[in-house]
Enzyme design. Sequence first.
Site, short mmCIF file in Angstrom:
data_model
loop_
_atom_site.label_atom_id
_atom_site.label_comp_id
_atom_site.label_asym_id
_atom_site.label_seq_id
_atom_site.Cartn_x
_atom_site.Cartn_y
_atom_site.Cartn_z
N GLN A 121 66.37 50.91 43.72
CA GLN A 121 67.10 49.57 44.59
C GLN A 121 66.56 48.40 43.87
OE1 GLN A 121 66.56 50.49 49.05
NE2 GLN A 121 65.49 52.17 47.87
N ASN A 122 65.54 48.51 42.92
CA ASN A 122 64.81 47.25 42.51
C ASN A 122 65.79 46.56 41.52
OD1 ASN A 122 62.91 48.09 43.91
ND2 ASN A 122 61.50 48.99 42.47
N HIS A 139 71.25 47.74 43.31
CA HIS A 139 71.22 46.22 43.80
C HIS A 139 71.49 45.24 42.90
CE1 HIS A 139 69.18 47.83 47.57
NE2 HIS A 139 70.57 48.15 47.73
N CYS A 147 79.49 35.19 36.57
CA CYS A 147 80.23 34.02 36.83
C CYS A 147 81.08 34.16 38.22
CB CYS A 147 81.28 33.56 35.82
SG CYS A 147 82.45 32.30 36.17
N CYS A 167 78.69 28.90 33.74
CA CYS A 167 79.42 30.11 32.84
C CYS A 167 79.78 29.29 31.39
CB CYS A 167 80.52 30.47 33.49
SG CYS A 167 81.63 31.70 32.41
N THR A 208 59.81 53.24 49.06
CA THR A 208 61.00 52.77 49.64
C THR A 208 60.89 52.92 51.04
OG1 THR A 208 63.25 52.59 50.00
CG2 THR A 208 62.75 54.67 49.16
N SER A 209 60.90 51.85 51.79
CA SER A 209 60.70 52.12 53.42
C SER A 209 61.99 52.83 54.07
CB SER A 209 60.73 50.74 53.82
OG SER A 209 61.81 49.69 53.85
P1 OAD Z 1 60.21 47.71 51.34
O1 OAD Z 1 59.53 46.58 51.28
O2 OAD Z 1 61.31 47.77 52.47
O3 OAD Z 1 59.47 49.03 51.17
C1 OAD Z 1 58.66 49.23 50.35
C2 OAD Z 1 57.90 50.51 50.61
O4 OAD Z 1 57.06 50.98 49.51
C3 OAD Z 1 56.99 50.75 51.99
O5 OAD Z 1 57.40 51.77 52.76
C4 OAD Z 1 55.54 50.63 51.46
O6 OAD Z 1 54.70 51.40 52.38
C5 OAD Z 1 55.88 51.37 50.22
N1 OAD Z 1 54.59 50.93 49.19
C6 OAD Z 1 53.99 49.87 48.94
N2 OAD Z 1 53.10 49.90 47.79
C7 OAD Z 1 53.41 51.11 47.39
C8 OAD Z 1 52.90 51.81 46.29
N3 OAD Z 1 51.97 51.20 45.59
N4 OAD Z 1 53.16 53.12 46.04
C9 OAD Z 1 53.95 53.50 46.99
N5 OAD Z 1 54.62 53.21 47.99
C10 OAD Z 1 54.46 51.66 47.95
O7 OAD Z 1 61.18 47.77 49.94
P2 OAD Z 1 62.64 48.81 49.69
O8 OAD Z 1 62.55 50.03 50.40
O9 OAD Z 1 62.84 48.70 48.52
O10 OAD Z 1 67.56 44.79 48.90
O11 OAD Z 1 63.70 47.49 50.16
C11 OAD Z 1 65.01 47.98 50.11
C12 OAD Z 1 65.98 46.91 50.00
O12 OAD Z 1 65.61 45.83 50.92
C13 OAD Z 1 65.55 45.95 48.61
O13 OAD Z 1 66.27 46.61 47.66
C14 OAD Z 1 66.16 44.62 49.08
C15 OAD Z 1 65.50 44.48 50.33
O14 OAD Z 1 66.21 43.59 51.13
C16 OAD Z 1 68.27 43.75 48.46
O15 OAD Z 1 67.85 42.49 48.21
C17 OAD Z 1 69.94 43.78 48.44
ZN ZN Z 2 83.16 32.26 34.07
#
Ligand code: OAD
Ligand code: ZN
Length: 259
Positions: A121-122, A139, A147, A167, A208-209
Site C-alpha cells: 500500500q506504500n 496505491h 497528466c 505535462c 498495516t493497520s
Molecule cells: P497505518 O498508519 O494505518 O498503519 C500502520 C501500522 O503499522 C499500524 O498498525 C502500526 O502499529 C504498524 N507499525 C508501526 N511501526 C511498525 C513497525 N516498525 N513494524 C511493524 N509494524 C509497525 O498505515 P497503512 O495500514 O499502510 O492510503 O494505511 C493504509 C492506507 O491508509 C495507506 O496506504 C494510505 C493511508 O491513507 C492512501 O494514501 C490511499
Molecule cells: Zn499530458
Amino acid sequence: MSKIGEWVSGRNPGGSAENRAEAGIKELKEKLWWARHVTVLTGAGISAESGVPTFRGEGGLWKQFRAVDLATPEAFSRNPKLVWEFYNWRRELLAPLSPNPGHFALAEIERRVPHFTLITQNIDGLHEKAGSCNIIELHGNIWKVRCTRCQRVLDDRRVPLPEMPACESCGSLLRPHVVWFGEMLEPQVLNAAYEAIGNSDLMIVTGTSGTVQPAASMGVQAKRNGASVAEINFEPTPLSNLYDISILGKSGEILPQLL
Ligand code: OAD
Ligand code: ZN
C-alpha cells in the site's frame, strides 16, 4: 536476546512473550520453507524504521493533516497548489531515506521461494530500492506523475517539483500518480493482486493497520482461498485473531529472523 514481541495466535502456547514470539517465528519459518507461492502485503509500518511516518497512531500523517484537504480528487480540483505542496514535502522527506532490514529481508525471501508477490500500500518506493522485483503498488508511487489530461504516467524524481508541474506532451497540469480517497484502484493492479492471492499458499501481512479497503480484506481473502496467513505488526489489529499466526513486533526485527 532483544525483546522481539509476542505471539498472539489462537493456538497460543503460553509462556513468556519472548517465547511466544519465538514460537510464532519458528512456525512461520517452517511454513515459508514449504511454501510454493508466497504473497506479502505491506503497509506504512514496514517503512517506519526507515523514518517514514505512518498514517494512523502517534505521529501519524492523518493525525496532523486532514486527508480531505490533501488526498482527495476534490482537494486537488479546489487547490492543486496546496496538494502539490503536501506531496513535494513528502518527496523531500522520503528522498534521503533508505530501506531497512525488513525491506531487505523481503527482497531476500523473494530470491529464495519459487513464486513471490509483494503487494504494497506504500507509495515510497523503498521496496524497489531494497531489491524486491515482483511488486504490486496498490496505491501508486510518489515518484511517478500522471497528466490530468492525456493520462501519461512518467517517472519523475525531481525534488521539489515546480509548484504546478506541467505535462511535457500537452502542457496540462500533472498530478501525483497515487490513489486518493474516493478513487478506484486501477483494475489491472487489483486483478494482479487477487490473482497472486488466489495462487498463494502462504501470505504474510505486515505493517498495516488493516483499516483501508480493499487491502484490509486481502489477508482474509487469502485464508478463504486456503492459504496460511501470518501477521507481523507492532500492535494487534482488528484482524489479528482471524490469522493463523500473529507476531507482535517490528517488521525490521522479525522479518530478518525468517531467513
Ligand atoms: P497505518 O498508519 O494505518 O498503519 C500502520 C501500522 O503499522 C499500524 O498498525 C502500526 O502499529 C504498524 N507499525 C508501526 N511501526 C511498525 C513497525 N516498525 N513494524 C511493524 N509494524 C509497525 O498505515 P497503512 O495500514 O499502510 O492510503 O494505511 C493504509 C492506507 O491508509 C495507506 O496506504 C494510505 C493511508 O491513507 C492512501 O494514501 C490511499
Ligand atoms: Zn499530458
